[in-house]
Design a protein around this motif. Structure first.
Motif, short mmCIF file in Angstrom:
data_model
loop_
_atom_site.label_atom_id
_atom_site.label_comp_id
_atom_site.label_asym_id
_atom_site.label_seq_id
_atom_site.Cartn_x
_atom_site.Cartn_y
_atom_site.Cartn_z
N THR A 1 0.80 -1.23 0.00
CA THR A 1 0.00 0.00 0.00
C THR A 1 0.83 1.27 0.00
O THR A 1 0.33 2.34 -0.39
CB THR A 1 -0.92 0.03 1.23
N VAL B 1 -9.45 -1.98 -5.95
CA VAL B 1 -9.11 -1.06 -4.88
C VAL B 1 -10.24 -0.07 -4.71
O VAL B 1 -10.87 0.35 -5.70
CB VAL B 1 -7.79 -0.33 -5.17
N TRP C 1 -2.00 1.95 -6.46
CA TRP C 1 -2.59 0.64 -6.20
C TRP C 1 -2.54 -0.22 -7.46
O TRP C 1 -2.25 -1.42 -7.39
CB TRP C 1 -4.03 0.78 -5.73
N THR D 1 -10.70 3.65 -2.87
CA THR D 1 -9.92 4.71 -2.24
C THR D 1 -10.56 6.06 -2.49
O THR D 1 -11.30 6.23 -3.46
CB THR D 1 -8.46 4.70 -2.78
#
Length: 551
Positions: A143, A230, A239, A232
């Protein structure tokens, strides 16, 4: 290619259907809920986090970004993969979910990876089952300190094969697409972004989720890895570029909790499903973050105000309400109409310049063949809608030479102007031939009245053969995912318009192709959909998805 062989083998024909058991063995009906016995269950918060976000904000990125915490992650799951209602008929009771499924069989399972914890989502309990905790250093290496979490989808083929036999693999892929769309739009409601991670191979994802631990799966139906995404509030680029190896290595040596439950006491084997699953597994890649420049070049950079004009229509309901009330219709009234402006708005939602299309990294491969029945101001007939206008020469050459290819003018005032190319510029909707198409629509959709009793029905026609040649057999699954995304958008558009939609997986494949002159394997119909005003069954009663939502 085995994927093409499978596709031909699982077609429905006027004189026979694809192979299935031919009856429903209720004694082996699969449990709709997977659980991991012995895994700790983490109860998720029940707060409404984004209840004031308007429906149009799902598509124009106006929703404010919520902090990524326990409350918002729970809301994301509840509004994408949770239970939407319970239905009851006399002594029978069954759950409906936010994400649609063929036959309400729900082969799709979901996993959440956050702060190094790998958890299975249990929608009935609205909780997370902790499967393992990855090495903190591995999570940090992947990450790089960016805020977000991962969500993975798998399929249990048996859940669909129990009813649909060999064609079930197709339906599992539709449902994956529906789930991707449901997650992307739930993320949009929370002001987040969701995108698939193309570097991850299916084998790596299988290890990450513990699906390759053979000793735990001796008695349970296996899950097939589908995709990893992902979620976010920031950029997805780091990512997408991140190397999977640290997490995969950590998963191999991790301590795992729980054993999957068996869903049925008996099974019918369909070897062709496992063969096509093996043939279409994704090998992974090093694809860079996709650029949206090419998409804007083909669809214009005028912005959402032109292509997404829902704000200018009479209603703009709340996003959460639309998401949670989505249902699949079982019948339409056969007389109600849809305003043309609303119809064009729905089609505009399918152009890949906004969510949920930023969840995937390939240009449109699927276009629409539309049977228009009752759209105000449009002549009934067969239309086509191009989701990528660069496909027009190829699409037109593939169809019957006698088709009209006429552009119906846009309604006056739609999009704030009355010009004929607003907002349908540059004329992506074409009338092929005018006629009452109630009977042909029903006929090609397995003689189902629901295909002719609504405002319209449609077939999703994919560029099949050349897509697989160019990319590989693994892209077969993704064509169905694209269809599921289209279906998910139309489901929500129907609810927002006060109507209802339904996906149709049963259709006579080559009957559709013959209707418009398509031949060979280059273009194939993968999914059908219909929309109208529903006729509900008065015998059914409805309860909230969760007891704490009563009242």
């Amino acid at each position: 290619m085995f994927a093409l062989q499978y596709h031909q083998s699982t077609k429905h024909y006027f004189n026979r259907f694809a192979r299935s058991a031919g009856l429903l063995d209720w004694a082996t009906q699969p449990d709709p809920f997977r659980r991991y016995s012995g895994a700790p269950l983490i109860e998720l918060p029940r707060d409404v986090v984004a209840g004031a976000v308007e429906y149009s904000a799902l598509f124009d990125r106006r929703a404010p970004a919520q902090p990524i915490d326990d409350r918002s992650v729970a809301e994301f799951l509840r509004c994408s993969l949770g239970l939407s209602a319970w239905k009851r008929l006399r002594q029978s009771r069954w759950a409906l979910r936010v994400n649609p499924s063929s036959g309400n069989l729900h082969p799709t399972e979901a996993y959440v990876l956050r702060d190094g914890r790998v958890c299975h989502y249990a929608p009935r309990e609205h909780g997370l089952e902790l499967r393992t905790v990855l090495d903190p250093g591995a999570w940090q290496a992947f990450t790089q300190g960016h805020d977000g979490f991962l969500v993975a989808l798998t399929s249990i083929h048996w859940r669909e094969a129990w009813k649909y036999g060999e064609r079930a693999f197709r339906y599992c892929q539709h449902d994956t697409g529906h789930a991707i769309g449901a997650m992307r739009l739930a993320a949009a409601m929370l002001g987040w972004t969701l995108t698939l991670l193309p570097r991850w191979s299916d084998a790596q994802l299988e290890t990450l989720l513990g699906l390759d631990r053979d000793s735990e799966w001796e008695d349970a139906e296996r899950e097939e890895p589908e995709c990893l995404a992902v979620v976010t509030s920031g950029t997805t680029r780091p990512w997408v570029a991140a190397d999977p190896i640290p997490l995969v290595t950590s998963a191999r040596s991790a301590s795992w909790h729980g054993r999957p439950n068996a869903l049925s006491p008996g099974h019918v084997a369909w070897p062709i499903i496992e063969s096509v699953a093996a043939a279409t597994r994704y090998p992974g890649g090093s694809t860079p973050p996709p650029s949206r420049a090419g998409v804007h070049a083909r669809f214009g950079a005028a912005g959402n105000s032109q292509l997404l004009p829902l704000d200018q229509l009479p209603t703009n309901p709340l996003a959460r309400e639309v998401i949670l009330k989505r249902r699949s219709a079982v019948a339409f009234d056969g007389r109600s109409t849809l305003p043309r402006a609303r119809f064009l708005s729905m089609l505009a939602r399918l152009n890949p310049i906004a969510p949920p299309w930023d969840a995937i990294d390939w240009p449109p491969q699927v276009h629409l063949l539309i049977f228009v029945h009752r759209v105000e101001g449009l002549t009934p007939g067969v239309y086509t809608y191009l989701r990528d206008r660069s496909a027009l020469p190829e699409w037109r050459a593939a169809m019957r030479p006698e088709f009209l290819w006429e552009n119906p003018p846009s309604p006056a005032g739609f999009g704030g102007a009355s010009a004929p190319n607003d907002p349908n510029d540059p004329n992506d909707l074409y009338l092929l031939f005018p006629s009452d198409v109630t009977w042909p629509a029903n006929r090609v959709s397995c003689d189902q009245d629901i295909a002719g009793d609504g405002f319209f029905s449609l077939g999703m026609i994919a560029r099949l053969e050349s897509s697989l040649v160019e990319r590989g057999e693994w892209f077969y699954r993704r064509l169905f995912w694209e269809c599921g995304l289209i279906g998910q958008v139309l489901y929500l558009e129907a609810e927002a318009a006060g109507a209802r939609g339904t996906g149709i997986g049963c259709f006579y494949d080559d009957g559709v192709h013959e209707l418009v002159g398509l031949s060979g394997e280059k273009w194939q119909s993968l999914y059908h959909f219909s929309m109208g005003i529903p006729v509900d069954d008065p015998r059914l009663t409805t309860e909230p998805g969760y007891p704490w939502e009563v009242g």
